[in-house]
Design a protein around this motif. Structure first.
Motif, PDB file in Angstrom:
ATOM      1  N   GLU A  97      29.133  55.181  87.187  1.00 44.04           N
ATOM      2  CA  GLU A  97      28.542  56.204  87.607  1.00 44.04           C
ATOM      3  C   GLU A  97      27.331  55.973  88.584  1.00 44.04           C
ATOM      4  O   GLU A  97      27.116  56.358  89.474  1.00 44.04           O
ATOM      5  N   GLY A  98      26.481  55.045  87.955  1.00 41.15           N
ATOM      6  CA  GLY A  98      25.421  54.358  88.799  1.00 41.15           C
ATOM      7  C   GLY A  98      25.827  53.863  90.260  1.00 41.15           C
ATOM      8  O   GLY A  98      25.029  54.024  91.291  1.00 41.15           O
ATOM      9  N   LEU A  99      27.171  53.429  90.498  1.00 41.40           N
ATOM     10  CA  LEU A  99      27.580  52.933  91.604  1.00 41.40           C
ATOM     11  C   LEU A  99      28.300  53.792  92.309  1.00 41.40           C
ATOM     12  O   LEU A  99      29.040  53.627  93.632  1.00 41.40           O
ATOM     13  N   GLN A 100      28.065  55.224  91.870  1.00 41.62           N
ATOM     14  CA  GLN A 100      29.033  56.421  92.429  1.00 41.62           C
ATOM     15  C   GLN A 100      30.633  55.945  92.745  1.00 41.62           C
ATOM     16  O   GLN A 100      31.126  56.471  93.677  1.00 41.62           O
ATOM     17  N   GLN A 101      31.178  55.320  91.850  1.00 39.17           N
ATOM     18  CA  GLN A 101      32.610  55.083  91.685  1.00 39.17           C
ATOM     19  C   GLN A 101      33.199  55.851  90.647  1.00 39.17           C
ATOM     20  O   GLN A 101      33.359  55.561  89.417  1.00 39.17           O
ATOM     21  N   PHE A 102      33.248  57.279  90.841  1.00 44.49           N
ATOM     22  CA  PHE A 102      33.483  58.303  89.805  1.00 44.49           C
ATOM     23  C   PHE A 102      34.910  58.159  89.305  1.00 44.49           C
ATOM     24  O   PHE A 102      34.964  58.494  88.225  1.00 44.49           O
ATOM     25  N   ASP A 103      35.868  57.680  89.972  1.00 44.85           N
ATOM     26  CA  ASP A 103      37.149  57.727  89.689  1.00 44.85           C
ATOM     27  C   ASP A 103      37.438  56.506  88.641  1.00 44.85           C
ATOM     28  O   ASP A 103      37.945  56.789  87.425  1.00 44.85           O
ATOM     29  N   SER A 104      36.464  55.576  88.692  1.00 44.42           N
ATOM     30  CA  SER A 104      36.621  54.347  87.744  1.00 44.42           C
ATOM     31  C   SER A 104      35.864  54.703  86.644  1.00 44.42           C
ATOM     32  O   SER A 104      36.415  54.489  85.437  1.00 44.42           O
ATOM     33  N   ALA A 105      34.732  55.465  86.544  1.00 40.96           N
ATOM     34  CA  ALA A 105      33.769  55.941  85.549  1.00 40.96           C
ATOM     35  C   ALA A 105      34.682  56.847  84.631  1.00 40.96           C
ATOM     36  O   ALA A 105      34.708  56.773  83.390  1.00 40.96           O
ATOM     37  N   ARG A 106      35.540  57.796  85.335  1.00 37.42           N
ATOM     38  CA  ARG A 106      36.330  58.869  84.679  1.00 37.42           C
ATOM     39  C   ARG A 106      37.379  58.129  83.989  1.00 37.42           C
ATOM     40  O   ARG A 106      37.659  58.485  82.748  1.00 37.42           O
ATOM     41  N   THR A 107      38.077  56.998  84.355  1.00 39.79           N
ATOM     42  CA  THR A 107      39.010  56.327  83.814  1.00 39.79           C
ATOM     43  C   THR A 107      38.564  55.632  82.271  1.00 39.79           C
ATOM     44  O   THR A 107      39.278  55.664  81.376  1.00 39.79           O
ATOM     45  N   VAL A 108      37.382  54.820  82.306  1.00 42.75           N
ATOM     46  CA  VAL A 108      36.741  54.499  81.300  1.00 42.75           C
ATOM     47  C   VAL A 108      36.519  55.481  80.293  1.00 42.75           C
ATOM     48  O   VAL A 108      36.940  55.344  79.017  1.00 42.75           O
ATOM     49  N   TYR A 109      35.937  56.578  80.665  1.00 42.38           N
ATOM     50  CA  TYR A 109      35.495  57.503  79.641  1.00 42.38           C
ATOM     51  C   TYR A 109      36.972  58.174  78.884  1.00 42.38           C
ATOM     52  O   TYR A 109      37.035  58.384  77.884  1.00 42.38           O
ATOM     53  N   THR A 110      37.757  58.348  79.901  1.00 42.31           N
ATOM     54  CA  THR A 110      39.221  58.944  79.351  1.00 42.31           C
ATOM     55  C   THR A 110      39.646  57.939  78.259  1.00 42.31           C
ATOM     56  O   THR A 110      40.361  58.491  77.417  1.00 42.31           O
ATOM     57  N   ARG A 111      39.714  56.656  78.661  1.00 39.41           N
ATOM     58  CA  ARG A 111      40.205  55.577  77.645  1.00 39.41           C
ATOM     59  C   ARG A 111      39.514  55.550  76.434  1.00 39.41           C
ATOM     60  O   ARG A 111      40.198  55.636  75.307  1.00 39.41           O
TER      61      ARG A 111
END
Length: 461
Positions: A97-111
């Motif tokens: 989130e801090g890096l504004q890499q939102f797709d990666s952040a969403r994947t982590v939370y979804t996991r």
């Protein structure tokens, strides 16, 4: 020499004690470290570069200091040794989130959500996803505007439709929230037409907010055409509503082509306010008919459905959309809750209430407390856990490597911000956008250029 080294060792011990105390306090974020404390921990990590516990402490400290790239590299070491470490995975999502890499952040939370956490933890993670979506909408809107000259070179898809907020021109300010409510109704109705792709309401709203458009300019065909091109929509629905002496309430709408700003269809309806849904359906059917779109019986039936029979509940729902758009999750949750109290069967209001309640709770929860709730005060074990969130033993396999990167040449019009099949803001990222997989595994070379992706899909054993 021993005398010269003794003070540094004391600093290392003191710094480590800070983290131990924080972990014992229930997994909260560590106390703020001075630069000297952080340097001491870095020096200790230099002696033990593969120590997952030490790297996790450093990652937490880096995150607290907004040093997100450093935090990600430290988390790579942790998750290489402990793929099932949910505390580290949570910090990884926050770091993305801090890096504004939102797709990666969403994947982590979804996991993490797929691992079926407890109710309170699930709400916190769902709230993070809602906050993430709000941030991403604003970010992609800014990106679209910054790349406007590039985006407008490609003709938008004529079957992609965006619906702008309707403009209220009357004097009763209590009706103004219907600007968003009516737009949401039209979006829902048009989404039932299989041949159309509909841009989500909050995406176009984020774009308009970023453009800082005055309310008086929203119904201008040129404004609609520009917004459509920015968001990848070939057609844009614009409209207005007001009170009229003869019928009490009137709605007018047009469909504007984004390519030439010409009006492709019009629709209007008027009646008393209590017949608001009948008016809106009448307008939608007129627009579709004048666009020469033939509806199947199933599509016509779906469009005819009402979200609620209570106009006051719908007005409260519209107020909730207003608050949600400005990021006031508490006010949004309250309005949605009041709408559901008036009509318990109002499913859109029920969903809005749950989402915004979760976002409100998550927004008041620190990164350390979130990580503590998900993964506990300590780190996970070295062996991967079975099922979602662990397994296979790959370094970041279950936490990151299933991310589909948003790199050069990928149009965001093909990537839904909220995870649905609807279109996103069409803001093509520049060729220098970093490779997400390379970043996640800390293997990017300083001079490497991104020229494409090789995506390997490996089925689960």
């Amino acid at each position: 020499m021993p005398d010269l080294l003794r003070p540094r060792r004391l600093v290392w011990i003191a710094a480590a004690s800070l983290f131990v105390s924080a972990a014992c306090a229930g997994g909260s974020a560590p106390a703020a470290l001075t630069p000297a404390d952080l340097q001491a921990l870095e020096a200790q990590r230099a002696q033990h570069p593969d120590d997952p516990a030490l790297n996790l402490k450093l990652a937490e400290a880096y995150y607290a200091a907004n040093r997100f790239a450093d935090a990600r590299r430290a988390l790579h070491v942790v998750l290489t040794a402990q793929p099932a470490n949910e505390r580290a995975q949570t910090y990884l999502g926050l770091t993305y989130e801090g890096l504004q890499q939102f797709d990666s952040a969403r994947t982590v939370y979804t996991r993490l959500l797929a691992s079926k956490p407890s109710g309170d933890t699930r709400r916190l993670l769902s709230g993070r996803v809602a906050i993430l979506t709000h941030k991403e909408l604003q970010y992609r809107a800014r990106q679209a505007i910054a790349r406007e000259s590039l985006l407008t070179r490609t003709p938008p898809d004529p079957n992609t439709v965006a619906v702008m907020p309707f403009r209220y021109t009357g004097a009763d300010t209590s009706l103004r929230p219907l600007e968003r409510g009516l737009a949401a109704l039209v979006v829902t109705d048009l989404s039932h037409v299989r041949r159309l792709r509909i841009v989500e309401r909050d995406q176009i709203q984020a774009l308009l907010d970023e453009m800082k458009l005055a309310a008086t300019s929203r119904v201008d065909p040129g404004t609609g055409a520009r917004s459509g091109r920015l968001i990848g929509a070939g057609q844009v629905v614009q409209g207005q509503f007001t009170e009229v002496p003869t019928a009490n309430f009137r709605v007018d709408a047009t469909v504007v082509r984004a390519t030439d700003a010409q009006v492709a269809a019009t629709g209007s309806g008027s009646d008393r306010l209590q017949a608001l849904f009948d008016i809106e359906k009448q307008v939608v059917f007129q627009l579709l008919d004048r666009l020469n779109i033939t509806l199947s019986p199933g599509e016509r039936t779906a469009i005819s459905e009402r979200p609620t029979r209570d106009i006051q509940a719908f007005l409260l729902y519209s107020r909730g959309l207003e608050a949600q758009d400005r990021g006031d999750f508490g006010a949004a949750a309250q309005s949605f809750q009041q709408a559901t109290q008036r009509d318990p069967g109002f499913s859109a209001a029920q969903q809005g209430m749950q989402t915004n309640q979760a976002a409100q709770t998550a927004s008041g929860t620190s990164g350390g407390d979130l990580a503590g709730a998900v993964g506990g005060g300590g780190g996970g074990g070295g062996a991967p856990a079975p099922g979602p969130g662990g397994g296979g033993g790959a370094a970041l396999g279950n936490a990151i490597n299933n991310v589909v990167p948003t790199g050069a040449g990928q149009s965001l019009a093909q990537t839904s911000i909220s995870g649905s099949s609807q279109t996103g803001i069409n803001a093509t990222l520049p060729p220098t956008d970093p490779n997400r997989v390379c970043e996640a595994t800390a293997t990017c070379g300083t001079t490497a250029g991104l020229i494409g992706y090789l995506i390997l899909i490996i089925p689960r054993p």
